[in-house]
Design an enzyme around this catalytic site. Structure first.
Site, PDB file in Angstrom:
ATOM      1  N   GLY A  66       0.820  -1.211   0.000  1.00 27.11           N
ATOM      2  CA  GLY A  66       0.000   0.000   0.000  1.00 27.11           C
ATOM      3  C   GLY A  66       0.853   1.260   0.000  1.00 27.11           C
ATOM      4  CG  ASP A  67       0.377   4.009   2.288  1.00 30.29           C
ATOM      5  OD1 ASP A  67      -0.766   4.392   1.978  1.00 30.29           O
ATOM      6  OD2 ASP A  67       0.699   3.632   3.428  1.00 30.29           O
ATOM      7  CE  LYS A  92      -3.169   2.039  -3.605  1.00 31.04           C
ATOM      8  NZ  LYS A  92      -2.075   2.018  -2.614  1.00 31.04           N
ATOM      9  CE  LYS A 126       3.036  12.137  -9.910  1.00 30.44           C
ATOM     10  NZ  LYS A 126       4.315  12.743  -9.947  1.00 30.44           N
ATOM     11  N   GLY A 160      -5.817   5.891   1.804  1.00 29.20           N
ATOM     12  CA  GLY A 160      -5.481   7.311   1.897  1.00 29.20           C
ATOM     13  C   GLY A 160      -4.685   7.621   0.651  1.00 29.20           C
ATOM     14  CG  HIS A 161      -5.747   6.464  -2.724  1.00 33.68           C
ATOM     15  ND1 HIS A 161      -6.513   5.772  -3.627  1.00 33.68           N
ATOM     16  CD2 HIS A 161      -5.216   5.522  -1.891  1.00 33.68           C
ATOM     17  CE1 HIS A 161      -6.452   4.480  -3.334  1.00 33.68           C
ATOM     18  NE2 HIS A 161      -5.681   4.310  -2.292  1.00 33.68           N
ATOM     19  CB  THR A 208      -6.861   2.102   8.911  1.00 38.62           C
ATOM     20  OG1 THR A 208      -8.060   1.409   8.512  1.00 38.62           O
ATOM     21  CG2 THR A 208      -5.751   1.784   7.932  1.00 38.62           C
ATOM     22  CD  GLN A 238      -6.899  -1.068   1.259  1.00 36.15           C
ATOM     23  OE1 GLN A 238      -7.721  -1.700   0.627  1.00 36.15           O
ATOM     24  NE2 GLN A 238      -7.155   0.153   1.693  1.00 36.15           N
ATOM     25  NE  ARG A 251      -1.268   3.027  11.462  1.00 37.62           N
ATOM     26  CZ  ARG A 251      -1.739   1.814  11.202  1.00 37.62           C
ATOM     27  NH1 ARG A 251      -1.576   0.841  12.068  1.00 37.62           N
ATOM     28  NH2 ARG A 251      -2.371   1.569  10.066  1.00 37.62           N
ATOM     29  CG  LEU A 306      14.033   7.089  -9.598  1.00 41.43           C
ATOM     30  CD1 LEU A 306      14.303   5.597  -9.403  1.00 41.43           C
ATOM     31  CD2 LEU A 306      14.224   7.459 -11.066  1.00 41.43           C
ATOM     32  CG  ASP A 307      11.404  12.081  -5.832  1.00 41.97           C
ATOM     33  OD1 ASP A 307      10.604  11.227  -6.266  1.00 41.97           O
ATOM     34  OD2 ASP A 307      11.169  12.783  -4.832  1.00 41.97           O
ATOM     35  CB  VAL A 319      10.969  12.195 -10.702  1.00 45.06           C
ATOM     36  CG1 VAL A 319      11.608  10.987 -11.374  1.00 45.06           C
ATOM     37  CG2 VAL A 319      10.313  13.117 -11.740  1.00 45.06           C
ATOM     38  N   GLY A 320       8.403  12.932  -8.161  1.00 41.09           N
ATOM     39  CA  GLY A 320       7.995  13.990  -7.237  1.00 41.09           C
ATOM     40  C   GLY A 320       6.497  13.926  -7.038  1.00 41.09           C
TER      41      GLY A 320
HETATM   42  P1  GDP Z   1      -1.444   5.717  -2.210  1.00 43.56           P
HETATM   43  O1  GDP Z   1      -2.186   5.282  -0.995  1.00 43.56           O
HETATM   44  O2  GDP Z   1      -0.898   4.578  -2.984  1.00 43.56           O
HETATM   45  O3  GDP Z   1      -2.238   6.652  -3.076  1.00 43.56           O
HETATM   46  O4  GDP Z   1      -0.190   6.539  -1.679  1.00 43.56           O
HETATM   47  P2  GDP Z   1      -0.187   7.636  -0.491  1.00 43.56           P
HETATM   48  O5  GDP Z   1      -0.844   8.867  -0.988  1.00 43.56           O
HETATM   49  O6  GDP Z   1      -0.696   7.033   0.764  1.00 43.56           O
HETATM   50  O7  GDP Z   1       1.369   7.823  -0.273  1.00 43.56           O
HETATM   51  C1  GDP Z   1       2.200   8.233  -1.301  1.00 43.56           C
HETATM   52  C2  GDP Z   1       2.889   9.535  -0.858  1.00 43.56           C
HETATM   53  O8  GDP Z   1       3.982   9.774  -1.712  1.00 43.56           O
HETATM   54  C3  GDP Z   1       2.004  10.761  -0.977  1.00 43.56           C
HETATM   55  O9  GDP Z   1       2.328  11.663   0.040  1.00 43.56           O
HETATM   56  C4  GDP Z   1       2.364  11.326  -2.344  1.00 43.56           C
HETATM   57  O10 GDP Z   1       2.150  12.730  -2.426  1.00 43.56           O
HETATM   58  C5  GDP Z   1       3.809  10.995  -2.419  1.00 43.56           C
HETATM   59  N1  GDP Z   1       4.341  10.744  -3.765  1.00 43.56           N
HETATM   60  C6  GDP Z   1       3.731  10.126  -4.818  1.00 43.56           C
HETATM   61  N2  GDP Z   1       4.583  10.011  -5.849  1.00 43.56           N
HETATM   62  C7  GDP Z   1       5.736  10.567  -5.449  1.00 43.56           C
HETATM   63  C8  GDP Z   1       7.028  10.725  -6.058  1.00 43.56           C
HETATM   64  O11 GDP Z   1       7.264  10.310  -7.176  1.00 43.56           O
HETATM   65  N3  GDP Z   1       7.989  11.346  -5.321  1.00 43.56           N
HETATM   66  C9  GDP Z   1       7.777  11.802  -4.060  1.00 43.56           C
HETATM   67  N4  GDP Z   1       8.776  12.379  -3.412  1.00 43.56           N
HETATM   68  N5  GDP Z   1       6.578  11.654  -3.437  1.00 43.56           N
HETATM   69  C10 GDP Z   1       5.591  11.037  -4.132  1.00 43.56           C
HETATM   70  P1  IMO Z   2      -3.780   2.763   0.585  1.00 44.32           P
HETATM   71  O1  IMO Z   2      -4.960   2.576  -0.326  1.00 44.32           O
HETATM   72  C1  IMO Z   2      -1.182   1.016   3.605  1.00 44.32           C
HETATM   73  C2  IMO Z   2      -3.021  -1.831   6.380  1.00 44.32           C
HETATM   74  C3  IMO Z   2      -3.171  -1.450   7.843  1.00 44.32           C
HETATM   75  C4  IMO Z   2      -3.078  -2.819   8.497  1.00 44.32           C
HETATM   76  C5  IMO Z   2      -3.813  -3.713   7.509  1.00 44.32           C
HETATM   77  C6  IMO Z   2      -5.283  -3.970   7.865  1.00 44.32           C
HETATM   78  O2  IMO Z   2      -3.616   4.143   1.077  1.00 44.32           O
HETATM   79  O3  IMO Z   2      -2.543   2.172  -0.001  1.00 44.32           O
HETATM   80  P2  IMO Z   2      -7.484  -2.472   7.703  1.00 44.32           P
HETATM   81  O4  IMO Z   2      -7.803  -1.139   8.324  1.00 44.32           O
HETATM   82  O5  IMO Z   2      -7.580  -2.503   6.223  1.00 44.32           O
HETATM   83  O6  IMO Z   2      -8.247  -3.600   8.350  1.00 44.32           O
HETATM   84  O7  IMO Z   2      -5.925  -2.719   8.105  1.00 44.32           O
HETATM   85  O8  IMO Z   2      -3.738  -3.061   6.252  1.00 44.32           O
HETATM   86  N1  IMO Z   2      -3.626  -0.884   5.425  1.00 44.32           N
HETATM   87  C7  IMO Z   2      -2.906  -0.078   4.623  1.00 44.32           C
HETATM   88  N2  IMO Z   2      -1.573   0.140   4.549  1.00 44.32           N
HETATM   89  N3  IMO Z   2      -2.005   1.641   2.754  1.00 44.32           N
HETATM   90  C8  IMO Z   2      -3.341   1.419   2.811  1.00 44.32           C
HETATM   91  O9  IMO Z   2      -4.193   1.918   1.888  1.00 44.32           O
HETATM   92  C9  IMO Z   2      -3.852   0.559   3.791  1.00 44.32           C
HETATM   93  N4  IMO Z   2      -5.089   0.144   4.139  1.00 44.32           N
HETATM   94  C10 IMO Z   2      -4.933  -0.749   5.110  1.00 44.32           C
HETATM   95  O10 IMO Z   2      -2.129  -0.588   8.258  1.00 44.32           O
HETATM   96  O11 IMO Z   2      -1.735  -3.239   8.510  1.00 44.32           O
HETATM   97 MG    MG Z   3      -2.166   5.568   1.066  1.00 45.76          MG
END
Ligand code: GDP
Ligand code: IMO
Ligand code: MG
Length: 431
Positions: free
Chosen positions: A19-20, A23, A25, A47-48, A135, A230, A309, A338-339, A420-421
């Site tokens: 996750g995170d 996606k 962006k 959390g996107h 979460t 996720q 967290r 990558l940056d 890259v950002g």
């Molecule tokens: P998601 O849940 O997959 O949508 O990702 P999140 O938003 O939770 O976490 C990705 C974080 O990385 C966010 O704060 C974005 O703004 C940031 N981000 C995305 N792409 C890039 C990148 O290429 N470079 C940097 N430095 N940050 C990025």
């Molecule tokens: P995005 O879409 C990262 C993790 C939680 C926990 C496990 C189960 O932003 O990538 P849940 O609340 O789903 O029952 O938690 O999954 N988790 C994530 N980790 N990015 C997420 O979503 C997540 N959604 C749930 O931290 O380990």
């Molecule tokens: Mg996220």
């Protein structure tokens, strides 16, 4: 002309790690070309983050495509929809100048995630000997009600009396369970029935048959973007069970979670960070030692977009990446952040896991053993130059290109985008 030939395109975007991956962006960048953007699983545990100029938006339920005027944003049947969080997000977007009016649709078949699901989630985490580090958004309990065939769907709100009795039953059941867990404080659960019913009409005006809408759009030659939440290693079947979420986060879940046939999907894009992070409990084989962990967390601003967290950081895990490519059937890779590696003199990539029974190249089903593996690392030189302003692959520093080439070889998947950002413009399109 055959039916298939008149079809539009359907691209599924999935997280390839824990996750995170960025996606939000990537979906925001691709949404320019899309007509419909749809979520197919998960709930407000996502959390996107999307950056537009100096502004930051974080979406938990509404698809990240909402920032693109005129695009239709749907939540499929596979989503567990928290109506309170949903309208909070909807109204907040409207207050910031995004116009969601007439553009947002929720599936009639989507399950409702209610305040008592959150209470149950937190009570479980507080009392269970096996903490998952959820979460706290009620995800597990809502999916339990779904597969237990006692959930409440959006369509159930049509009949107010029936909806009231389903809500009362659900609340009574949750109260019994909470009492078993020793939870006496039911914070606001009294109001749950009335408050949910108060949202009934508003929600029903947005209710739609998502599968049918997407099917018709595809037949009309439109482009659909499916936004996964996720990541692969958090998939309830394919991830590090039980340290997973409660839905199928992998591409197979996209068709089931939106109500279309799998043959309608034309592209599957896996989003992976150039390194790896994990939030919540469970093994992270390529975890960095504390000083490097702290360094990468600071460089990458690795703090959860939903819970705040700190995320644990690690080297790129090639074993997981190859597994992700296989279980998702990836047709392309988007490498993000990558940056963040720009200043590191040397990088490592895990290519295999050393286990008591020998060296393994496949991701193990046994989560316990995953916690004990020793990654086999390949070392690569860093590029020690900024990539933030690079917009073409050929303009990247030599060692950055070599690093990407290696990721491509390991996953046997072509890289089609490199981020890259945080900004929209900070993207390299490869094909
Ligand atoms: P998601 O849940 O997959 O949508 O990702 P999140 O938003 O939770 O976490 C990705 C974080 O990385 C966010 O704060 C974005 O703004 C940031 N981000 C995305 N792409 C890039 C990148 O290429 N470079 C940097 N430095 N940050 C990025
Ligand atoms: P995005 O879409 C990262 C993790 C939680 C926990 C496990 C189960 O932003 O990538 P849940 O609340 O789903 O029952 O938690 O999954 N988790 C994530 N980790 N990015 C997420 O979503 C997540 N959604 C749930 O931290 O380990
Ligand atoms: Mg996220």
């Amino acid at each position: 002309m055959s039916d298939a030939a008149s079809m539009g395109r359907c691209t599924v975007v999935v997280g390839g790690q824990w996750g995170d991956e960025g996606k939000g962006k990537i979906v925001d960048v691709l949404a320019w070309e899309a007509d419909i953007i749809a979520r197919f699983q998960g709930g407000a545990n996502a959390g996107h983050t999307v950056h537009v100029g100096e502004e930051e938006f974080i979406f938990h339920l509404i698809p990240s495509g909402i920032l693109h005027p005129g695009k239709r944003c749907l939540m499929g049947n596979g989503v567990v929809l928290d109506p309170f969080q949903f309208f909070k997000e909807y109204d907040a977007a409207a207050a910031r100048g995004v116009d969601p009016e007439g553009r947002v649709g929720v599936s009639l078949r989507a399950q409702l995630l209610l305040p008592y699901h959150r209470l149950l989630d937190r009570a479980r985490e507080g009392t269970s000997p096996q903490k998952i580090g959820t979460t706290g958004r009620g995800i597990g309990p809502a999916y339990e009600d779904k597969v237990g065939r006692r959930g409440i769907r959006v369509v159930d709100l049509k009949d107010e009396a029936r909806a009231r009795s389903l809500l009362e039953e659900g609340l009574a059941r949750a109260r019994r369970r909470l009492a078993e867990l020793g939870q006496a404080d039911l914070e606001g659960s009294e109001e749950c029935v009335g408050e949910t019913l108060a949202l009934r009409e508003r929600l029903l005006t947005l209710a739609t048959d998502v599968g049918l809408e997407i099917h018709r759009a595809l037949k009309a030659g439109k482009m659909i973007l499916m936004e996964g939440a996720q990541g692969t290693a958090l998939d309830v079947d394919h991830g590090t069970y039980p340290y997973v979420t409660s839905s199928n986060t992998t591409a197979g879940g996209a068709a089931a979670g939106c109500g279309i046939g799998p043959t309608a999907i034309t592209d599957i894009l896996g989003v992976m960070k150039a390194y790896i992070t994990r939030v919540g409990e469970g093994p992270l084989p390529t975890a960095l030692p504390p000083d490097m962990d702290e360094k990468v967390r600071t460089l990458g601003a690795e703090f959860g977009a939903t819970t705040g967290r700190p995320r644990r950081c690690g080297w790129f895990d090639g074993v997981l990446a190859r597994y992700s490519a296989r279980v998702n059937g990836l047709t392309g890779l988007a490498i993000t952040k990558l940056d963040v590696l720009d200043t590191l003199p040397e990088l490592s990539i895990a290519t295999a896991y050393r286990m008591p029974e020998g060296v393994a190249e496949e991701f193990p089903a046994d989560t316990g053993s995953l916690g004990k593996v020793e990654p086999v690392y390949e070392k690569l030189p860093g590029w020690e130059a900024s990539t933030k302003d690079v917009r073409k692959l050929e303009d990247l520093p030599y060692h950055a290109r070599s690093y990407l080439d290696r990721l491509q070889e390991i996953t046997v998947t072509p890289i089609t985008m490199v981020s890259v950002g945080t900004r929209r413009s900070q993207i390299i399109r490869v094909s």
